[in-house]
Write a protein that holds these residues in place. Sequence first.
Motif, PDB file in Angstrom:
ATOM      1  N   SER A 145      -9.627  41.131  16.095  1.00 19.92           N
ATOM      2  CA  SER A 145      -8.265  40.610  16.054  1.00 19.92           C
ATOM      3  C   SER A 145      -8.252  39.306  16.815  1.00 19.92           C
ATOM      4  CB  SER A 145      -7.297  41.576  16.730  1.00 19.92           C
ATOM      5  OG  SER A 145      -7.257  42.796  16.039  1.00 19.92           O
ATOM      6  N   SER A 146      -7.460  38.374  16.350  1.00 20.82           N
ATOM      7  CA  SER A 146      -7.509  37.070  16.999  1.00 20.82           C
ATOM      8  C   SER A 146      -6.230  36.295  16.725  1.00 20.82           C
ATOM      9  CB  SER A 146      -8.722  36.297  16.483  1.00 20.82           C
ATOM     10  OG  SER A 146      -8.944  35.144  17.254  1.00 20.82           O
ATOM     11  N   VAL A 147      -5.970  35.342  17.586  1.00 16.90           N
ATOM     12  CA  VAL A 147      -4.822  34.465  17.373  1.00 16.90           C
ATOM     13  C   VAL A 147      -5.338  33.223  16.652  1.00 16.90           C
ATOM     14  CG1 VAL A 147      -2.974  33.153  18.451  1.00 16.90           C
ATOM     15  CG2 VAL A 147      -3.729  35.312  19.465  1.00 16.90           C
ATOM     16  N   ARG A 148      -4.871  33.045  15.447  1.00 17.49           N
ATOM     17  CA  ARG A 148      -5.404  31.970  14.624  1.00 17.49           C
ATOM     18  C   ARG A 148      -4.673  30.666  14.881  1.00 17.49           C
ATOM     19  NH1 ARG A 148      -5.048  33.039   8.500  1.00 17.49           N
ATOM     20  NH2 ARG A 148      -6.792  34.407   9.035  1.00 17.49           N
ATOM     21  N   GLN A 149      -5.461  29.623  15.029  1.00 19.27           N
ATOM     22  CA  GLN A 149      -4.885  28.303  15.172  1.00 19.27           C
ATOM     23  C   GLN A 149      -5.119  27.551  13.870  1.00 19.27           C
ATOM     24  OE1 GLN A 149      -4.949  26.720  19.041  1.00 19.27           O
ATOM     25  NE2 GLN A 149      -6.913  27.668  19.465  1.00 19.27           N
ATOM     26  N   PRO A 150      -4.165  26.775  13.440  1.00 21.84           N
ATOM     27  CA  PRO A 150      -4.347  26.008  12.208  1.00 21.84           C
ATOM     28  C   PRO A 150      -5.260  24.828  12.495  1.00 21.84           C
ATOM     29  CG  PRO A 150      -2.195  25.546  13.150  1.00 21.84           C
ATOM     30  CD  PRO A 150      -2.864  26.538  14.055  1.00 21.84           C
ATOM     31  N   ARG A 151      -6.548  25.107  12.534  1.00 20.21           N
ATOM     32  CA  ARG A 151      -7.487  24.108  13.053  1.00 20.21           C
ATOM     33  C   ARG A 151      -7.599  22.872  12.184  1.00 20.21           C
ATOM     34  NH1 ARG A 151      -9.823  29.092  13.872  1.00 20.21           N
ATOM     35  NH2 ARG A 151     -11.075  28.984  11.992  1.00 20.21           N
ATOM     36  N   ASP A 152      -7.742  23.076  10.873  1.00 19.24           N
ATOM     37  CA  ASP A 152      -7.908  21.890  10.043  1.00 19.24           C
ATOM     38  C   ASP A 152      -6.614  21.086  10.001  1.00 19.24           C
ATOM     39  OD1 ASP A 152      -6.791  23.993   8.723  1.00 19.24           O
ATOM     40  OD2 ASP A 152      -7.470  23.335   6.749  1.00 19.24           O
ATOM     41  N   GLN A 153      -5.493  21.793  10.025  1.00 19.47           N
ATOM     42  CA  GLN A 153      -4.210  21.083  10.096  1.00 19.47           C
ATOM     43  C   GLN A 153      -4.134  20.227  11.348  1.00 19.47           C
ATOM     44  OE1 GLN A 153      -0.285  22.853   9.534  1.00 19.47           O
ATOM     45  NE2 GLN A 153      -1.291  24.542   8.482  1.00 19.47           N
ATOM     46  N   LEU A 154      -4.666  20.781  12.432  1.00 20.18           N
ATOM     47  CA  LEU A 154      -4.674  20.060  13.693  1.00 20.18           C
ATOM     48  C   LEU A 154      -5.438  18.749  13.511  1.00 20.18           C
ATOM     49  CD1 LEU A 154      -3.545  21.087  16.413  1.00 20.18           C
ATOM     50  CD2 LEU A 154      -5.861  21.717  17.043  1.00 20.18           C
ATOM     51  N   GLY A 155      -6.603  18.846  12.907  1.00 19.18           N
ATOM     52  CA  GLY A 155      -7.409  17.659  12.661  1.00 19.18           C
ATOM     53  C   GLY A 155      -6.708  16.698  11.727  1.00 19.18           C
ATOM     54  N   ARG A 156      -6.123  17.226  10.682  1.00 17.14           N
ATOM     55  CA  ARG A 156      -5.439  16.364   9.721  1.00 17.14           C
ATOM     56  C   ARG A 156      -4.279  15.630  10.380  1.00 17.14           C
ATOM     57  NH1 ARG A 156      -6.435  20.044   5.469  1.00 17.14           N
ATOM     58  NH2 ARG A 156      -4.511  21.175   5.897  1.00 17.14           N
ATOM     59  N   ALA A 157      -3.463  16.395  11.107  1.00 16.40           N
ATOM     60  CA  ALA A 157      -2.290  15.786  11.744  1.00 16.40           C
ATOM     61  C   ALA A 157      -2.724  14.711  12.732  1.00 16.40           C
ATOM     62  CB  ALA A 157      -1.481  16.857  12.463  1.00 16.40           C
ATOM     63  N   ALA A 158      -3.757  14.996  13.502  1.00 11.88           N
ATOM     64  CA  ALA A 158      -4.232  14.024  14.483  1.00 11.88           C
ATOM     65  C   ALA A 158      -4.652  12.744  13.775  1.00 11.88           C
ATOM     66  CB  ALA A 158      -5.394  14.606  15.278  1.00 11.88           C
ATOM     67  N   ALA A 159      -5.413  12.901  12.700  1.00 15.19           N
ATOM     68  CA  ALA A 159      -5.893  11.731  11.966  1.00 15.19           C
ATOM     69  C   ALA A 159      -4.730  10.944  11.381  1.00 15.19           C
ATOM     70  CB  ALA A 159      -6.854  12.161  10.866  1.00 15.19           C
ATOM     71  N   GLU A 160      -3.735  11.661  10.887  1.00 11.87           N
ATOM     72  CA  GLU A 160      -2.591  10.964  10.300  1.00 11.87           C
ATOM     73  C   GLU A 160      -1.829  10.169  11.359  1.00 11.87           C
ATOM     74  OE1 GLU A 160      -0.634  14.154   8.356  1.00 11.87           O
ATOM     75  OE2 GLU A 160      -2.047  14.111   6.658  1.00 11.87           O
ATOM     76  N   LEU A 161      -1.623  10.779  12.498  1.00  4.93           N
ATOM     77  CA  LEU A 161      -0.944  10.067  13.580  1.00  4.93           C
ATOM     78  C   LEU A 161      -1.725   8.814  13.949  1.00  4.93           C
ATOM     79  CD1 LEU A 161       0.198  12.941  15.957  1.00  4.93           C
ATOM     80  CD2 LEU A 161       1.633  11.424  14.592  1.00  4.93           C
ATOM     81  N   LEU A 162      -3.014   8.957  13.990  1.00  2.00           N
ATOM     82  CA  LEU A 162      -3.853   7.829  14.378  1.00  2.00           C
ATOM     83  C   LEU A 162      -3.728   6.678  13.385  1.00  2.00           C
ATOM     84  CD1 LEU A 162      -6.124   7.275  16.567  1.00  2.00           C
ATOM     85  CD2 LEU A 162      -7.640   7.359  14.614  1.00  2.00           C
TER      86      LEU A 162
ATOM     87  N   GLY B  92       2.448  15.658  26.065  1.00  2.00           N
ATOM     88  CA  GLY B  92       3.457  15.278  27.024  1.00  2.00           C
ATOM     89  C   GLY B  92       3.209  13.928  27.670  1.00  2.00           C
ATOM     90  N   ARG B  93       2.048  13.353  27.465  1.00  2.00           N
ATOM     91  CA  ARG B  93       1.809  12.016  27.989  1.00  2.00           C
ATOM     92  C   ARG B  93       2.626  11.028  27.161  1.00  2.00           C
ATOM     93  NH1 ARG B  93      -2.735  11.255  31.823  1.00  2.00           N
ATOM     94  NH2 ARG B  93      -3.480  13.382  32.078  1.00  2.00           N
ATOM     95  N   ALA B  94       3.119  10.039  27.821  1.00  2.00           N
ATOM     96  CA  ALA B  94       4.046   9.140  27.154  1.00  2.00           C
ATOM     97  C   ALA B  94       3.350   8.066  26.329  1.00  2.00           C
ATOM     98  CB  ALA B  94       4.950   8.479  28.183  1.00  2.00           C
ATOM     99  N   ASN B  95       2.149   7.678  26.744  1.00  2.00           N
ATOM    100  CA  ASN B  95       1.562   6.500  26.118  1.00  2.00           C
ATOM    101  C   ASN B  95       0.578   6.814  24.999  1.00  2.00           C
ATOM    102  OD1 ASN B  95      -0.421   7.586  27.645  1.00  2.00           O
ATOM    103  ND2 ASN B  95      -1.082   5.656  28.574  1.00  2.00           N
ATOM    104  N   ARG B  96       0.633   8.008  24.475  1.00  2.00           N
ATOM    105  CA  ARG B  96      -0.273   8.330  23.373  1.00  2.00           C
ATOM    106  C   ARG B  96       0.305   9.477  22.557  1.00  2.00           C
ATOM    107  NH1 ARG B  96      -4.533   9.672  27.991  1.00  2.00           N
ATOM    108  NH2 ARG B  96      -3.261   8.073  28.925  1.00  2.00           N
ATOM    109  N   CYS B  97      -0.147   9.579  21.323  1.00  2.00           N
ATOM    110  CA  CYS B  97       0.259  10.701  20.496  1.00  2.00           C
ATOM    111  C   CYS B  97      -0.581  11.917  20.855  1.00  2.00           C
ATOM    112  CB  CYS B  97       0.033  10.402  19.023  1.00  2.00           C
ATOM    113  SG  CYS B  97       1.185   9.205  18.330  1.00  2.00           S
ATOM    114  N   SER B  98      -0.124  13.060  20.415  1.00  2.00           N
ATOM    115  CA  SER B  98      -0.927  14.254  20.629  1.00  2.00           C
ATOM    116  C   SER B  98      -0.613  15.295  19.574  1.00  2.00           C
ATOM    117  CB  SER B  98      -0.654  14.836  22.021  1.00  2.00           C
ATOM    118  OG  SER B  98       0.626  15.423  22.054  1.00  2.00           O
TER     119      SER B  98
END
Lengths: 343, 343
Positions: free
Chosen positions: B291-308, B152-158
């Motif tokens: 039981s757990s709520v799974r987060q797409p962790r590697d996708q998170l890393g990949r997407a972040a790197a791509e945005l960067l 939600g910050r305007a001056n950076r990707c997330s």
Amino acid sequence: MATANIKEVARHAGVSLGTVSNVLNRPDTVAPATRQRVLDAITTLGYVRNDSARQLRAGHSRTVAIVVLDVANPFFTDVVRGAEQVIEGAGAMLVVCNSGEDSARERRHLELLEEQRVRGVLITPVDHGPQPTLDKLIERGIPVVLVDRGTGRANRCSVAVDDVLGGRLAMDHLLDQGHQRIAYLGGPLTIAQVADRHAGAAAALQDRGSTAELRVAVTTSLTVAAGRRAAEELLALPVRKRPTAVFCANDLIALGVLQELTARGVRVPIDVAIVGYDDIEFAGAAAVPLSSVRQPRDQLGRAAAELLLEEAESGDTHRHRHVVFQPEMVVRRSSDQPRRTRR
Amino acid sequence: MATANIKEVARHAGVSLGTVSNVLNRPDTVAPATRQRVLDAITTLGYVRNDSARQLRAGHSRTVAIVVLDVANPFFTDVVRGAEQVIEGAGAMLVVCNSGEDSARERRHLELLEEQRVRGVLITPVDHGPQPTLDKLIERGIPVVLVDRGTGRANRCSVAVDDVLGGRLAMDHLLDQGHQRIAYLGGPLTIAQVADRHAGAAAALQDRGSTAELRVAVTTSLTVAAGRRAAEELLALPVRKRPTAVFCANDLIALGVLQELTARGVRVPIDVAIVGYDDIEFAGAAAVPLSSVRQPRDQLGRAAAELLLEEAESGDTHRHRHVVFQPEMVVRRSSDQPRRTRR
DNA sequence: CGAACTGGATGAAACGTTTTAGGCGCTATA
DNA sequence: TATAGCGCCTAAAACGTTTCATCCAGTTCG
């Protein structure tokens, strides 16, 4: 945006360029008044030192790299934390590189690190044979410290934990509990640790003149999944032949075994006792807390970092050292079940 | 030892210095014969590019940093692995820095990274308030991508995962199982994820118009030890008031709870059901699989790197984006026990 | 009073690249 | 035959530090 450099700071403060550099590097050699003027200029301009230029001049950087086999393995993360303390304490920076047990990636990392003229490299190499890329670093004068692998090389320092002793400790414990059929789970055997721990276990058996049986089940890797598969194989054995205790080459395997056994209704430690290796945080947190051979992981990292800094500072006069730590047996529920020796 | 430089290579190959540089950077613009001569000189001299000089010239380095809250937290190690793939694929290098949830260390790292003129920074910031050091990086033109925090910050990707949705999924699952007294365990509540997951759980309750009770037990941190302590507190309650299900803000807490409960003879999931969050590897490997709520962790890393990388390449024309991933409920034994609703 | 220091500042050289403007000898085109 | 274009290469100018040899103005000492 157009990053201010040392020259602009000098102009702004009305001093020469060299004086600014002195303020930055030898503040006491410059008169308080001038110093303050320079510092003010630095803050108003938002000046930040350009490390590339500094390194170029210095001939080397202030960063130290640690190349680990797997960033996700808790063993290495603890080593990293230990090394961090020392490195950051010395005003340097530790960067973590992940080889992922892949020699090609390891080589690529080392090449890049060499280009960056890092101050030194802590590494657990993927391969055991000759390591040309590593030798090249050493020839270039970049200190290299081997972590938990390859003790005994003459041209570099190393830190390690006595894996043979660790194997002994685990085996002694299981024999003390009265086990007669014991399995060692781990692999591939080309990994020195895996082989050494087994050697220690075998040596303990022999030293005692015990009649117990030690069977080896080789796994393809040191992961939870491999542990599960290994446990399946154990369960395929008829109960009379089934080991009453398993000693695993690391905790990940042990956790896999534990999960599979309990899932199949085999009680731990009543039916089968388990001893792991590494004593990672999750070992104690498992539902049946896992007995494990603890390695002083952060000490390992600290010692490695200290050796590295020592070598980096003393230069040619440095004599390579090989530090060996002693592991410790931590007994928890998973193996805390003495049994009558059966004849 | 005296590292060869580009000039010596040039002399050795009988060409000018610029030509060597061209061989290195634009091999096709130089005649094959000359190129070969230069390459030969490079290998015989053992020349290795000096990255400091290259960076000095270029104005920035080719390394990208990721600053994580804890190198030992499996969540982050997976994000790191995802980011690595993308970064290394682009010929750059990813270095991992550990803030250890300590703002001072985080700041120090960022300052050093700024000095190094890194190509960009992926970061999960320690603090939620204003982040002056980070803003300074951005002003200087260094791309910053927030990972799993501060969307939600305007001056950076997330990049982030929808934690409110995750909370909903977990709560819906527990309500489906018929639980009427549910506890949410996590803290401190100043951590956005902790608060959001709770908000999601509360929202699910409200949307259903359920009469179930959702009690919150705040922990001081998100660790196994904190989970153990929280479980102790639960056990202090009289059985009739005791929750029949706990939803934990992360898996470490959940594992701690699981350990303490089973140690005290409380059966999971029969007496108390547990749902964790993150679905780390050890979740499935626990004695009672979690039981757990799974987060797409590697996708998170990949997407972040791509945005960067995108931002680093496109420069000013870049428009910041906020990518949100959706979590997924993974039901395992620890919560797989429907119960009759008690009135 | 001259000589020898001293604390404080300066200017320039050096670190090893990349890049840009140009030079030189050809060939193709008009 | 001029001219332009092209392929290949060179020389030199940056990039931003740190360091080293000087220098200058005081101060101390004999």
